[in-house]
Design an enzyme around this catalytic site. Structure first.
Site, short mmCIF file in Angstrom:
data_model
loop_
_atom_site.label_atom_id
_atom_site.label_comp_id
_atom_site.label_asym_id
_atom_site.label_seq_id
_atom_site.Cartn_x
_atom_site.Cartn_y
_atom_site.Cartn_z
N GLU A 92 0.78 -1.26 0.16
CA GLU A 92 0.13 -0.15 -0.07
C GLU A 92 0.93 1.19 -0.12
O GLU A 92 1.91 1.20 0.82
CB GLU A 92 -0.78 -0.04 1.17
CG GLU A 92 -1.84 -1.12 1.02
CD GLU A 92 -3.02 -1.02 2.22
OE1 GLU A 92 -3.72 -1.90 2.42
OE2 GLU A 92 -3.12 -0.02 2.81
N CYS A 110 4.48 7.95 0.02
CA CYS A 110 4.67 7.08 1.17
C CYS A 110 4.77 5.66 0.94
O CYS A 110 3.89 5.21 0.22
CB CYS A 110 3.43 7.41 2.26
SG CYS A 110 3.71 6.45 3.87
N CYS A 117 2.77 -5.61 9.82
CA CYS A 117 3.66 -5.15 10.73
C CYS A 117 3.72 -6.08 12.10
O CYS A 117 2.61 -6.23 12.54
CB CYS A 117 3.81 -3.67 11.04
SG CYS A 117 5.00 -3.15 12.17
N CYS A 121 1.82 -1.43 17.81
CA CYS A 121 1.66 -0.25 18.21
C CYS A 121 0.17 -0.21 18.17
O CYS A 121 -0.74 -0.54 17.30
CB CYS A 121 2.15 0.82 17.24
SG CYS A 121 3.87 0.86 17.20
N CYS A 124 -2.42 2.03 16.02
CA CYS A 124 -2.27 1.80 14.28
C CYS A 124 -3.05 0.77 13.80
O CYS A 124 -3.13 -0.31 14.27
CB CYS A 124 -0.73 1.36 14.36
SG CYS A 124 -0.20 0.98 12.54
N GLY A 164 4.37 -1.30 7.75
CA GLY A 164 5.81 -1.87 8.30
C GLY A 164 6.62 -1.07 8.99
O GLY A 164 6.66 0.17 9.12
N SER A 196 11.37 6.27 8.81
CA SER A 196 10.52 6.29 9.98
C SER A 196 10.55 5.25 10.60
O SER A 196 10.29 4.11 10.41
CB SER A 196 9.17 6.86 9.70
OG SER A 196 8.32 6.86 10.77
N SER A 224 9.38 7.57 15.84
CA SER A 224 7.90 7.61 16.53
C SER A 224 8.14 7.71 18.16
O SER A 224 8.26 6.75 18.43
CB SER A 224 6.78 6.62 16.11
OG SER A 224 6.32 7.04 15.06
N ASN A 300 -5.44 9.74 14.33
CA ASN A 300 -6.56 9.59 13.15
C ASN A 300 -7.04 8.24 13.87
O ASN A 300 -6.62 6.88 13.65
CB ASN A 300 -6.14 9.11 11.84
CG ASN A 300 -5.42 10.55 11.25
OD1 ASN A 300 -5.90 11.53 11.53
ND2 ASN A 300 -4.29 10.27 10.76
N CYS A 343 -1.46 8.79 8.92
CA CYS A 343 -0.28 7.97 9.75
C CYS A 343 -0.94 6.89 10.58
O CYS A 343 -1.77 6.99 11.09
CB CYS A 343 0.47 8.91 10.47
SG CYS A 343 1.58 8.24 11.61
S1 SF4 Z 1 2.90 2.40 13.81
FE1 SF4 Z 1 4.64 1.77 12.27
S2 SF4 Z 1 5.78 0.33 13.60
FE2 SF4 Z 1 3.70 0.60 14.66
S3 SF4 Z 1 2.58 -1.13 14.16
FE3 SF4 Z 1 2.15 0.71 12.92
S4 SF4 Z 1 3.14 0.42 10.95
FE4 SF4 Z 1 4.06 -0.98 12.78
#
Ligand code: SF4
Length: 363
Positions: A92, A110, A117, A121, A124, A164, A196, A224, A300, A343
């Site tokens: 993506e 991006c 991943c 997090c 996310c 990822g 990142s 992050s 978000n 994000c």
């Molecule tokens: S914020 Fe980045 S590192 Fe954390 S779970 Fe999402 S994609 Fe993975």
């Protein structure tokens, strides 16, 4: 507005793919096949600069474009890997319009470095998928190729902020950067590329080695952080239990910064979790020894999120307080929210639904 574009394709190779090779490696490989340097170099340039794929020296397999969604000037697209699976694996990518220096309109791409991943997090969308697979350098570069030559837009900046954790797949990410910056290829300046990370310290050290090489001094690192202390960060980001804020700060202090460049610190602002003014003060104290720019990103809400988006008032208050503390601070907009492209929001819901129990979801 949303439209599908299944007819467009992007090549992926079975053998050594031109997409994963620098011009030097491509020429060397072509020489082994008896092809004169002048011809192979011309083919490499034509491939990257004009999108011309004839020649047939390398078998090309199609990576069809899956979907293409448009919201205003933001374009999100997927590329399908390995056709024939019940649930296709898809990269993506998001193309985001930006305002460059002097009001010039630029486009940032991006890219994803993995499908899914493993980092888990809490805020996310992608984390809900778990890790499906790493992408090869060729599959990362294919996202640039599709943006440039299938969608057909000039790309000025590349950020590794899609699906990822780039440091979990660092060797392929570095190989992709070598191609993206190749003067005979995409020729993206390293100062226009940002990696990142959630703060994988071993990956930051590996990237430091690349930054020490000629031609890569200006590569940008974004981290992050998202919390002013280990207690909050442990809850939001499992990586912190293995690599805490103190260890992260040490690794960032060692990261080589040339000229006027600075680290980019990302802070996703989540109401009631990390948005108080006291937390802002403590964050600024942690940032004090680092040469950095703070990027505050209003949260978000992901699908089924326990948190809402922060109010404008609380975002303004946090940004204002950090600035008053002497920390250079910017606020990131939320372009792409409606196509789930902002994000931490990439991730195919179809794949998440079919995710098998027991798959690795967090480190
Ligand atoms: S914020 Fe980045 S590192 Fe954390 S779970 Fe999402 S994609 Fe993975």
């Amino acid at each position: 507005m949303s439209s599908k574009a299944p007819e467009s394709t992007c090549p992926e190779s079975r053998g050594p793919s031109i997409l994963g090779l620098t011009s030097e490696a491509f020429v060397n490989h072509s020489t082994d096949l008896g092809i004169p340097t002048i011809d192979s170099l011309a083919a490499y340039r034509a491939f990257y600069r004009e999108g011309r794929r004839e020649g047939g020296w390398f078998a090309l397999e199609d990576m069809p474009m899956g979907t293409r969604e448009v919201e205003g000037e933001t374009i999100k697209f997927t590329l399908r890997l390995g056709a024939g699976r019940e649930v296709p694996h898809e990269t993506e990518s998001v193309m985001i319009p930006m305002q460059g220096r002097g009001g010039r309109r630029t486009r940032t791409l991006c890219v994803s470095s993995q499908i899914g991943c493993a980092m888990g997090c809490d805020f996310c969308e992608t984390a809900q998928m778990g890790l499906i697979r790493n992408l090869s350098a060729a599959q990362i570069v294919a996202q640039w190729f599709a943006a440039r030559h299938v969608v057909g837009e000039e790309i000025n900046n590349i950020v590794f902020m899609g699906m990822g954790e780039p440091m979990d797949n660092i060797e392929e990410v570095i190989a992709a950067i070598r191609v993206l910056t190749d003067h005979n290829g995409p020729s993206i300046p390293s100062s226009k590329i940002t990696i990142s990370t959630v703060g994988r310290i071993d990956g930051i050290r590996r990237l430091s080695e690349l930054v020490a090489e000629d031609g890569f001094h200006r590569l940008n690192l974004a981290v992050s952080v998202n919390a002013p202390d280990d207690e909050v960060r442990n809850e939001l980001m499992p990586i912190n239990r293995a690599m805490n804020l103190e260890a992260l700060q040490d690794a960032l202090l060692e990261f080589p910064l040339r000229g006027g460049s600075a680290l980019l610190i990302e802070y996703v602002l989540i109401p009631g979790v990390n948005d108080s003014l006291d937390q802002c003060d403590r964050l600024c104290r942690w940032l004090e020894p680092l040469r950095c720019s703070l990027n505050v990103i209003p949260y978000n809400p992901r699908r089924e999120s326990p948190w809402s988006a922060p109010t404008e008032t609380s975002v303004d208050a946090f940004v204002g307080r950090a600035t008053a503390n002497g920390q250079f601070t910017k606020r990131r907009g939320t372009k792409g929210r409606d196509v789930m492209a902002a994000c931490g929001q990439l991730g195919n819901p179809e794949i998440r639904r079919q995710r098998r129990p027991g798959r690795k979801t967090a480190s």
